[in-house]
Write a protein that holds these residues in place. Structure first.
Motif, PDB file in Angstrom:
ATOM      1  N   GLN A 246      11.868 -47.519 -38.731  1.00 49.66           N
ATOM      2  CA  GLN A 246      12.711 -48.459 -39.455  1.00 49.66           C
ATOM      3  C   GLN A 246      13.402 -49.348 -38.421  1.00 49.66           C
ATOM      4  O   GLN A 246      14.087 -48.846 -37.531  1.00 49.66           O
ATOM      5  N   ASN A 247      13.197 -50.644 -38.515  1.00 49.12           N
ATOM      6  CA  ASN A 247      13.770 -51.594 -37.576  1.00 49.12           C
ATOM      7  C   ASN A 247      15.024 -52.200 -38.212  1.00 49.12           C
ATOM      8  O   ASN A 247      14.935 -52.903 -39.216  1.00 49.12           O
ATOM      9  N   VAL A 248      16.188 -51.904 -37.618  1.00 46.32           N
ATOM     10  CA  VAL A 248      17.465 -52.306 -38.199  1.00 46.32           C
ATOM     11  C   VAL A 248      18.173 -53.268 -37.254  1.00 46.32           C
ATOM     12  O   VAL A 248      18.285 -53.008 -36.055  1.00 46.32           O
ATOM     13  N   THR A 249      18.634 -54.392 -37.774  1.00 48.35           N
ATOM     14  CA  THR A 249      19.456 -55.330 -37.016  1.00 48.35           C
ATOM     15  C   THR A 249      20.887 -55.240 -37.517  1.00 48.35           C
ATOM     16  O   THR A 249      21.131 -55.365 -38.727  1.00 48.35           O
ATOM     17  N   VAL A 250      21.832 -54.995 -36.594  1.00 48.83           N
ATOM     18  CA  VAL A 250      23.244 -54.912 -36.970  1.00 48.83           C
ATOM     19  C   VAL A 250      24.010 -56.065 -36.340  1.00 48.83           C
ATOM     20  O   VAL A 250      23.608 -56.613 -35.309  1.00 48.83           O
ATOM     21  N   GLU A 251      25.113 -56.439 -36.982  1.00 47.12           N
ATOM     22  CA  GLU A 251      25.895 -57.590 -36.510  1.00 47.12           C
ATOM     23  C   GLU A 251      26.496 -57.322 -35.131  1.00 47.12           C
ATOM     24  O   GLU A 251      26.396 -58.148 -34.225  1.00 47.12           O
ATOM     25  N   LYS A 252      27.099 -56.154 -34.934  1.00 50.00           N
ATOM     26  CA  LYS A 252      27.721 -55.797 -33.659  1.00 50.00           C
ATOM     27  C   LYS A 252      27.528 -54.307 -33.401  1.00 50.00           C
ATOM     28  O   LYS A 252      27.577 -53.495 -34.323  1.00 50.00           O
ATOM     29  N   LEU A 253      27.306 -53.948 -32.128  1.00 51.82           N
ATOM     30  CA  LEU A 253      27.274 -52.542 -31.745  1.00 51.82           C
ATOM     31  C   LEU A 253      27.885 -52.428 -30.356  1.00 51.82           C
ATOM     32  O   LEU A 253      27.418 -53.059 -29.403  1.00 51.82           O
ATOM     33  N   LEU A 254      28.938 -51.633 -30.253  1.00 54.50           N
ATOM     34  CA  LEU A 254      29.635 -51.442 -28.981  1.00 54.50           C
ATOM     35  C   LEU A 254      28.911 -50.381 -28.162  1.00 54.50           C
ATOM     36  O   LEU A 254      28.850 -49.218 -28.543  1.00 54.50           O
ATOM     37  N   ILE A 255      28.321 -50.791 -27.032  1.00 60.29           N
ATOM     38  CA  ILE A 255      27.670 -49.879 -26.099  1.00 60.29           C
ATOM     39  C   ILE A 255      28.326 -50.058 -24.741  1.00 60.29           C
ATOM     40  O   ILE A 255      28.293 -51.148 -24.178  1.00 60.29           O
ATOM     41  N   GLY A 256      28.941 -48.995 -24.235  1.00 66.31           N
ATOM     42  CA  GLY A 256      29.747 -49.131 -23.019  1.00 66.31           C
ATOM     43  C   GLY A 256      30.917 -50.054 -23.308  1.00 66.31           C
ATOM     44  O   GLY A 256      31.656 -49.861 -24.269  1.00 66.31           O
ATOM     45  N   GLU A 257      31.066 -51.079 -22.477  1.00 64.54           N
ATOM     46  CA  GLU A 257      32.133 -52.058 -22.693  1.00 64.54           C
ATOM     47  C   GLU A 257      31.606 -53.360 -23.299  1.00 64.54           C
ATOM     48  O   GLU A 257      32.330 -54.333 -23.405  1.00 64.54           O
ATOM     49  N   ASN A 258      30.328 -53.366 -23.697  1.00 63.96           N
ATOM     50  CA  ASN A 258      29.715 -54.569 -24.232  1.00 63.96           C
ATOM     51  C   ASN A 258      29.557 -54.470 -25.741  1.00 63.96           C
ATOM     52  O   ASN A 258      28.952 -53.523 -26.241  1.00 63.96           O
ATOM     53  N   ASN A 259      30.094 -55.440 -26.445  1.00 63.30           N
ATOM     54  CA  ASN A 259      29.916 -55.518 -27.888  1.00 63.30           C
ATOM     55  C   ASN A 259      28.687 -56.395 -28.132  1.00 63.30           C
ATOM     56  O   ASN A 259      28.769 -57.624 -28.086  1.00 63.30           O
ATOM     57  N   ILE A 260      27.550 -55.767 -28.381  1.00 64.66           N
ATOM     58  CA  ILE A 260      26.266 -56.465 -28.432  1.00 64.66           C
ATOM     59  C   ILE A 260      26.001 -56.988 -29.844  1.00 64.66           C
ATOM     60  O   ILE A 260      26.128 -56.252 -30.824  1.00 64.66           O
ATOM     61  N   SER A 261      25.636 -58.273 -29.909  1.00 66.03           N
ATOM     62  CA  SER A 261      25.380 -58.921 -31.203  1.00 66.03           C
ATOM     63  C   SER A 261      23.901 -58.835 -31.556  1.00 66.03           C
ATOM     64  O   SER A 261      23.037 -58.892 -30.690  1.00 66.03           O
ATOM     65  N   ASN A 262      23.653 -58.706 -32.877  1.00 68.07           N
ATOM     66  CA  ASN A 262      22.296 -58.748 -33.426  1.00 68.07           C
ATOM     67  C   ASN A 262      21.354 -57.763 -32.749  1.00 68.07           C
ATOM     68  O   ASN A 262      20.258 -58.126 -32.329  1.00 68.07           O
TER      69      ASN A 262
END
Length: 230
Positions: free
Chosen positions: A214-230
């Protein structure tokens, strides 16, 4: 030379070009593969490699093979420990083969032969070095705890890094095609806090072939100190 810098290929994972038997092959720098080198049956047949079938617990691996010198930039790897697998990645459309894979996989044990490997996503370069790593004092480096662990007799590079605000031990896999892979159970734990933009069924190439995902795109995901978009 104690250092070798190469341009990375335009690929979803970390790849460079290498020379083997006067032929050019893409090489995946794969920290998720816990051994030295691996080729598939296309590479075996094209180069008429001697093979030694071995029964293992991993159905994707068929046995050992003889590889002599393989050149990656200025690096020459002589007589590496090499595995081969029978099923190359193959995708069919309208009854015809859409894509065949003839990559060579350079795994974690081979990566460990270097003092450091620097992957530069901004410059699209990768550097192999036999010297100790010294960071540029003008740059800010964020460090996360890393460990090497054996899981089912396979070596894994594990890091402890905050994901969605919770420190999580996860495998660092530079050979994965997807940017972030997660089990269904773990996804259920924190997906409720995320804004899902799109979700669709897809396929991803694994070591044993194509796997339904299942390929899911999320608006924001915080990984480490980076809030990664899309």
């Amino acid at each position: 030379e104690s250092k070798c810098r190469l341009e990375m290929l335009d690929a979803p994972n970390v790849q460079v070009m290498a020379e083997f038997n006067n032929k050019q092959y893409p090489v995946v720098i794969d920290s998720g593969f816990g051994m030295y080198l691996m080729v598939n049956d296309i590479v075996v047949i094209e180069n008429e490699l001697n093979i030694f079938p071995v029964k293992t617990n991993e159905p994707a691996f068929a046995g050992l093979c003889c590889m002599e010198n393989i050149k990656i930039g200025d690096i020459t790897i002589k007589n590496p420990q090499s595995l081969y697998m029978l099923g190359h990645y193959e995708k069919h459309k309208l009854g015809r083969t859409k894509w065949k894979q003839s990559k060579i996989v350079l795994g974690l044990e081979m990566m460990r032969q270097f003092r450091y490997i620097q992957i530069g996503n901004v410059t699209s370069e990768i550097e192999f070095s036999m010297d100790s790593f010294e960071s540029d004092p003008n740059e800010t480096w964020k460090n996360y705890q890393m460990s090497l662990e054996k899981v089912n007799n396979n070596m894994r590079a594990m890091i402890e890094i905050p994901i969605a605000g919770e420190v999580t031990k996860t495998m660092l896999d530079t050979g994965a095609g997807s940017s972030f892979m997660i089990s269904q159970n773990k996804w259920a734990e924190f997906s409720g806090e995320l804004n899902i933009i799109e979700q669709k069924s897809d396929q991803d190439p694994m070591v044993h072939g194509w796997e339904d995902i299942q390929n899911v795109t999320v608006e924001k995901l915080l990984i480490g100190e980076n809030n990664i978009s899309n």
